[in-house]
Design a protein around this motif. Structure first.
Motif, short mmCIF file in Angstrom:
data_model
loop_
_atom_site.label_atom_id
_atom_site.label_comp_id
_atom_site.label_asym_id
_atom_site.label_seq_id
_atom_site.Cartn_x
_atom_site.Cartn_y
_atom_site.Cartn_z
N ASP A 148 0.82 -1.21 0.00
CA ASP A 148 0.00 0.00 0.00
C ASP A 148 0.86 1.26 0.00
O ASP A 148 0.49 2.28 -0.60
CB ASP A 148 -0.97 -0.01 1.19
CG ASP A 148 -2.10 -1.01 1.00
OD1 ASP A 148 -2.22 -1.55 -0.13
OD2 ASP A 148 -2.86 -1.26 1.96
N ALA A 151 1.92 1.76 -3.57
CA ALA A 151 0.81 2.30 -4.37
C ALA A 151 0.60 3.78 -4.06
O ALA A 151 0.40 4.60 -4.97
CB ALA A 151 -0.47 1.52 -4.10
N MET B 268 -9.11 5.87 -9.69
CA MET B 268 -9.86 6.07 -8.47
C MET B 268 -11.33 5.88 -8.81
O MET B 268 -11.74 6.17 -9.93
CB MET B 268 -9.65 7.49 -7.96
CG MET B 268 -10.50 7.80 -6.75
SD MET B 268 -10.33 9.48 -6.14
CE MET B 268 -10.89 10.42 -7.50
N VAL B 310 -9.60 -2.85 2.03
CA VAL B 310 -8.15 -2.67 1.90
C VAL B 310 -7.41 -3.88 2.48
O VAL B 310 -6.63 -4.53 1.79
CB VAL B 310 -7.68 -1.38 2.60
CG1 VAL B 310 -6.16 -1.25 2.52
CG2 VAL B 310 -8.35 -0.15 1.98
N ASP B 311 -7.68 -4.20 3.74
CA ASP B 311 -6.88 -5.23 4.41
C ASP B 311 -7.28 -6.66 4.04
O ASP B 311 -6.43 -7.50 3.82
CB ASP B 311 -6.96 -5.04 5.92
CG ASP B 311 -6.24 -3.78 6.37
OD1 ASP B 311 -5.21 -3.47 5.76
OD2 ASP B 311 -6.72 -3.11 7.29
N ARG B 314 -8.21 -6.69 -0.35
CA ARG B 314 -7.14 -6.06 -1.14
C ARG B 314 -7.67 -5.45 -2.44
O ARG B 314 -7.13 -5.67 -3.53
CB ARG B 314 -6.02 -7.07 -1.45
CG ARG B 314 -5.40 -7.71 -0.23
CD ARG B 314 -4.68 -6.74 0.67
NE ARG B 314 -3.48 -6.16 0.08
CZ ARG B 314 -3.09 -4.90 0.30
NH1 ARG B 314 -3.80 -4.10 1.07
NH2 ARG B 314 -1.99 -4.45 -0.26
N ALA B 316 -8.29 -1.99 -2.76
CA ALA B 316 -7.82 -0.61 -2.88
C ALA B 316 -6.71 -0.40 -1.85
O ALA B 316 -6.57 -1.20 -0.93
CB ALA B 316 -8.96 0.37 -2.62
N PHE B 317 -5.93 0.69 -2.01
CA PHE B 317 -4.91 0.93 -1.00
C PHE B 317 -5.29 2.04 -0.04
O PHE B 317 -4.69 2.23 1.01
CB PHE B 317 -3.54 1.21 -1.63
CG PHE B 317 -3.42 2.55 -2.31
CD1 PHE B 317 -3.06 3.68 -1.61
CD2 PHE B 317 -3.66 2.67 -3.68
CE1 PHE B 317 -2.95 4.91 -2.24
CE2 PHE B 317 -3.55 3.89 -4.31
CZ PHE B 317 -3.19 5.02 -3.59
N MET B 338 -8.93 4.54 -3.66
CA MET B 338 -7.76 4.75 -4.51
C MET B 338 -7.21 3.37 -4.83
O MET B 338 -6.96 2.58 -3.91
CB MET B 338 -6.69 5.55 -3.76
CG MET B 338 -7.18 6.85 -3.20
SD MET B 338 -6.98 8.13 -4.43
CE MET B 338 -7.45 9.56 -3.47
N GLY B 340 -4.55 0.56 -6.40
CA GLY B 340 -3.15 0.28 -6.71
C GLY B 340 -3.03 -0.27 -8.12
O GLY B 340 -4.04 -0.50 -8.81
N PRO B 341 -1.79 -0.51 -8.57
CA PRO B 341 -1.57 -0.90 -9.97
C PRO B 341 -2.26 -2.21 -10.38
O PRO B 341 -2.59 -2.38 -11.54
CB PRO B 341 -0.05 -1.03 -10.07
CG PRO B 341 0.49 -0.95 -8.68
CD PRO B 341 -0.55 -0.32 -7.82
#
Lengths: 439, 446
Positions: A148, A151, B268, B310-311, B314, B316-317, B338, B340-341
């Motif tokens: 994270d 990112a 996003m 997120v956690d 997984r 988004a970051f 938001m 991540g790649p």
């Protein structure tokens, strides 16, 4: 907002050391625990809350070479979970008592902060000491936090100010521990492993040289036994002290341009500024206030925004660290106006370096600085920031009560001497971020 | 990242909490209303020799007519450009000389000007505020310069910030009538066409004493401040108050979505939903339930969105959601992620709705609700630490039509909410068929 509040925050937190009028300001009380940690307390009983911040030399300058962001990830890990409480359980535990716990890093310092209601102080301190002394080192959580962070570092590449700060660190501090942003980059974060965090923790997170700054509804007599009971097992001295750092080499006239498809160009002029222990700190501080640190009263704001309408904001600041830190002038303007705006800034620099600073300007700066004393310290959060700075950099405990007097004592000759020292246009470096057409 | 509030939040310090000030440490409010409609609210606090003076105007972006967006915010700039007694720039210089700090902010609902000053200077500052309020110079020369500054402000805040740009587009698509669809700073196309005549007309119509609320928090004596405001704001000639534009937003007929392609690094996704605001005595439980649901989703360490999206999954970051009960007419509730790649907007969107739908079907645990209440209450106490936040809460409740006298009722409402209330409120309002989805697609690496 009409003003940029960032410069004010930056001022309050990093540069200045502000205060409340001497007669009204409670003293900073000091005690040292047997393990060497200093406790600095300013009592404030108007709101039933306590804020504190532990600071110690463990910031990004201690990141292993090429692994920028190690200290930052260590901060993330220590507040994420502990050896006794796994990740989701730990969060529930803290939220149940509204315990605000967080860790962070600057270039010099690693910090662990706590804000709690007075009635949650004991569980708050339990959590604080557990996070500090019983790291969990959970591998899965490390992988998630690291991914994270990478990112977020990629997302941050969209922000012109971040791109400028990255370029500025490289330009201004080649081969020096200050030469990268504390958060690291996508590449440097990718190289960090859990072992690096453990090593940094073992080397630097020690009580000797550490400072716990406290402000709030508590007395030293109440606080000390609570701290002793929780921190007595914490022992030792960091491998490197705050002042174990080389002087950065002087860099002048260097340039870097970063291409970004924006409508504005960000122009930053940079050089080394004074360190926290500089004998001429106060004259330099007042000089910066006149130059670009004093908001609408500053020369740069007057010339670039008020007289010419070229920018929304332009400001200057220096970041006093253990060694000389960055002195920065920054602005953003429509790409085709960037050269004009830069020329105005350079003109202001040379004009001031040539001694064109009036006693009227000095008087106005002093009035603003001394008069705004009280409000720069009117919350627990601000007080903790200032007290921890005083503690970490080993400034005298009467630093706050003598601050007004020191600002008042600055003479025009001293300010002019600092202008000669710092404001020669040729001594500055430049970073620009914007569309190719602007360069 | 809030939508129209993002404008302010991006600048104000990160400690801003949208929630109310409180009985949890808040002092007594003392009020006075003058014949011309001007109002004064004071909260005395003698713990430090400083005071916060805020002048709130019931004038904001919603009072602009089509084609003139950004006009209310122009005053944030022009109020510092001189009045009958003070030359351009003189206002700030005087405040600086007394060791004060001045600033201003504008939203769709209000404009506020404020100063933090040594307590002994409050009377002088109120006099200066009243003088510029009544006798603003509004010279074309100054306006021509300031409008360029405002365009730079817009470039910096919106044009060159892909997230903020996306939120601007999303707001515009989310609503059909309600003024939260327009950016407070104004569309660039409108800014280019504004004239000093527009500014003067707006001033004449809206800068009237009946639109002003003076809020003072700090080391002052109510009686003295009352006298001073009576002799300044209270003395101005009464003038008619223009009605505020507060239309009823039509109900959505189904989900909407937009894609915004901009130079950016990573995608996003954000979702907006129009939801009710707080009307004390009418919908306390509903508004408080929305606030608690939003806190449970995105407040504190144990926030469900971070935990689940997120956690655990997984998807988004970084995630967040927001609700402001003190908006006017409605609030545009939002949630975002938001990415991540290796994360996709489709998967995140699915995960977000699975989470919201779960909350609509299953009551939250008593433990989770208790923690949310405890944190909202604690945030109220922490906010008491800042004169700025205290004065701001009072001013906002007042200009939104809620009334500062209702300040303490908010926490009482929060305290009464049950898990069933939250379930019911989420099911009723946070529905996909009422939502608008915005996706930021990077079109080139920035």
């Amino acid at each position: 907002m009409r003003n940029l509040s960032f410069p004010f925050i930056a001022l309050a937190l990093m540069i200045c050391a502000a205060i409340t009028p001497a007669q009204a300001m409670p003293p900073i009380q000091q005690q040292t625990l047997p393990n060497g940690m200093r406790v600095l307390l300013m009592e404030a009983h108007n709101v039933p809350m306590v804020s504190m911040k532990l600071s110690l030399p463990g910031g990004s300058r201690f990141d292993p070479a090429g692994k920028g962001g190690t200290a930052s990830l260590l901060a993330d890990m220590l507040s994420d979970h502990t050896a006794r409480h796994a990740h989701p359980v730990w969060d529930d535990l803290l939220d149940a008592d509204a315990i605000k716990l967080g860790a962070g890093v600057g270039r010099d310092d690693f910090s662990l902060g706590l804000t709690v209601l007075k009635d949650a102080l004991k569980p708050g301190l339990d959590a604080f000491s557990e996070a500090l002394l019983q790291p969990g080192w959970n591998k899965k959580r490390f992988a998630i936090l690291k991914q994270d962070a990478i990112a977020a570092a990629q997302k941050a590449q969209e922000v012109p100010g971040v791109r400028a700060a990255q370029a500025a660190a490289v330009l201004l501090f080649p081969q020096h521990p200050y030469g990268h942003r504390p958060g690291g980059t996508m590449k440097s974060l990718a190289r960090v492993n859990l072992g690096n965090l453990k090593s940094l923790y073992a080397a630097q997170i020690k009580p000797s040289g550490a400072v716990l700054a406290v402000s709030g509804d508590i007395t030293m007599a109440e606080l000390l036994p609570l701290l002793k009971a929780r921190l007595h097992r914490w022992q030792g001295k960091p491998a490197k002290g705050l002042m174990d750092i080389s002087q950065p080499a002087i860099v002048a006239g260097k340039q870097a341009d970063v291409t970004l498809p924006t409508t504005q160009t960000l122009v930053q002029l940079l050089r080394l500024g004074p360190s926290r222990s500089d004998a001429d700190f106060f004259p330099a501080f007042v000089l910066n206030h006149i130059l670009g640190g004093g908001g609408f009263a500053s020369r740069l704001m007057q010339e670039v925004r008020e007289d010419r309408g070229l920018v929304y904001g332009v400001y200057s600041y220096f970041q006093p660290l253990a060694a000389p830190g960055p002195f920065v002038i920054t602005l953003q303007t429509k790409a085709d106006q960037a050269k004009q705006a830069e020329a105005v800034v350079r003109h202001v620099l040379s004009d001031m370096a040539a001694g064109h600073i009036s006693s009227k300007q000095l008087k106005a700066a002093k009035e603003n600085l001394t008069g705004s004393f009280a409000q720069r310290m009117d919350s627990n959060r601000e007080r903790v920031g200032l007290i921890s700075m005083i503690g970490l950099y080993n400034l005298p405990l009467d630093y706050l009560s003598r601050w007004i007097e020191r600002v008042q004592a600055v003479t025009l000759a001293q300010v002019k001497a600092q202008a000669v020292k710092y404001l020669q246009p040729d001594a500055w470096n430049r970073v620009r971020v914007g569309p190719k057409s602007a360069f | 990242m809030p939508l129209r509030l993002m404008f302010i939040l991006s600048l104000l310090s990160s400690c801003f909490m949208a929630a109310s000030s409180a009985s949890a440490g808040g002092g007594k409010l003392q009020e006075a209303t003058f014949k011309n409609g001007a109002k004064l609210i004071v909260e005395e606090d003698h713990s430090a020799p400083v005071a916060m003076v805020q002048v709130w105007l019931k004038v904001g972006g919603r009072d602009e007519v089509p084609g003139k967006t950004g006009l209310a915010h122009v005053f944030e700039h022009m109020m510092f450009k001189g009045s009958k007694k003070l030359a351009a720039g003189e206002y700030s210089k005087r405040i600086a000389a007394m060791g004060g700090r001045d600033n201003a902010f504008t939203t769709t609902d209000y404009t506020a000007f404020f100063e933090t000053v040594p307590a002994a200077r409050v009377s002088e500052v109120i006099g200066m505020e009243a003088e510029r309020f009544a006798h603003l110079a509004l010279r074309d020369k100054d306006f021509q310069k300031e409008i360029r500054v405002i365009m730079e402000e817009r470039r910096m805040r919106t044009e060159d910030d892909p997230n903020s740009h996306m939120f601007e587009e999303l707001s515009a698509v989310s609503l059909r009538l309600h003024p939260y669809r327009n950016p407070v700073i104004g569309w660039m196309q409108d800014l280019k066409k504004l004239t000093i005549e527009d500014v003067r007309a707006f001033y004449k119509l809206h800068y009237v004493p009946g639109n002003a609320v003076v809020v003072v928090v700090g080391d002052v004596d109510f009686k003295q401040v009352e006298k001073r405001v009576a002799a300044t704001f209270g003395k101005m000639k009464a003038r008619p108050i223009a009605p505020r534009f507060n239309p009823t937003e039509p109900e959505p007929f189904g989900p909407k979505r937009i894609e915004v392609r901009l130079p950016a690094q990573l995608p996003m996704l954000a979702v907006t939903i129009p939801v009710p605001v707080w009307k004390p005595g009418h919908n306390d439980i509903e508004a408080a339930s929305l606030a608690l649901a939003t806190h449970i989703l995105s407040g504190g360490r144990s926030a469900l969105m971070s935990r689940e999206l997120v956690d655990k999954k997984r998807l988004a970051f970084s995630v967040g959601a927001g609700y402001d009960e003190a908006s006017m007419g409605l609030d545009l509730w939002y949630a975002y992620g938001m990415l991540g790649p290796k994360q996709t907007t489709a998967a995140f969107e699915k995960g977000l709705w699975a989470l919201l739908n779960h909350m609509a079907k299953t009551p939250v645990s008593a433990k989770r609700l208790a923690a949310a209440k405890r944190n909202i209450t604690a945030d109220e106490v922490f906010a008491q630490d800042s004169l700025y936040l205290r004065a701001k809460r009072i001013g906002r409740l007042e200009v939104a039509g809620i009334g500062a006298e209702n300040r303490d009722k908010w926490l009482q409402a929060i305290g009464r909410v049950t898990p069933a209330d939250i379930q019911k409120t989420v099911a009723r309002w946070l529905r996909r068929d009422r939502s608008t989805t915005g996706i930021l697609t990077p079109e080139a690496k920035s």
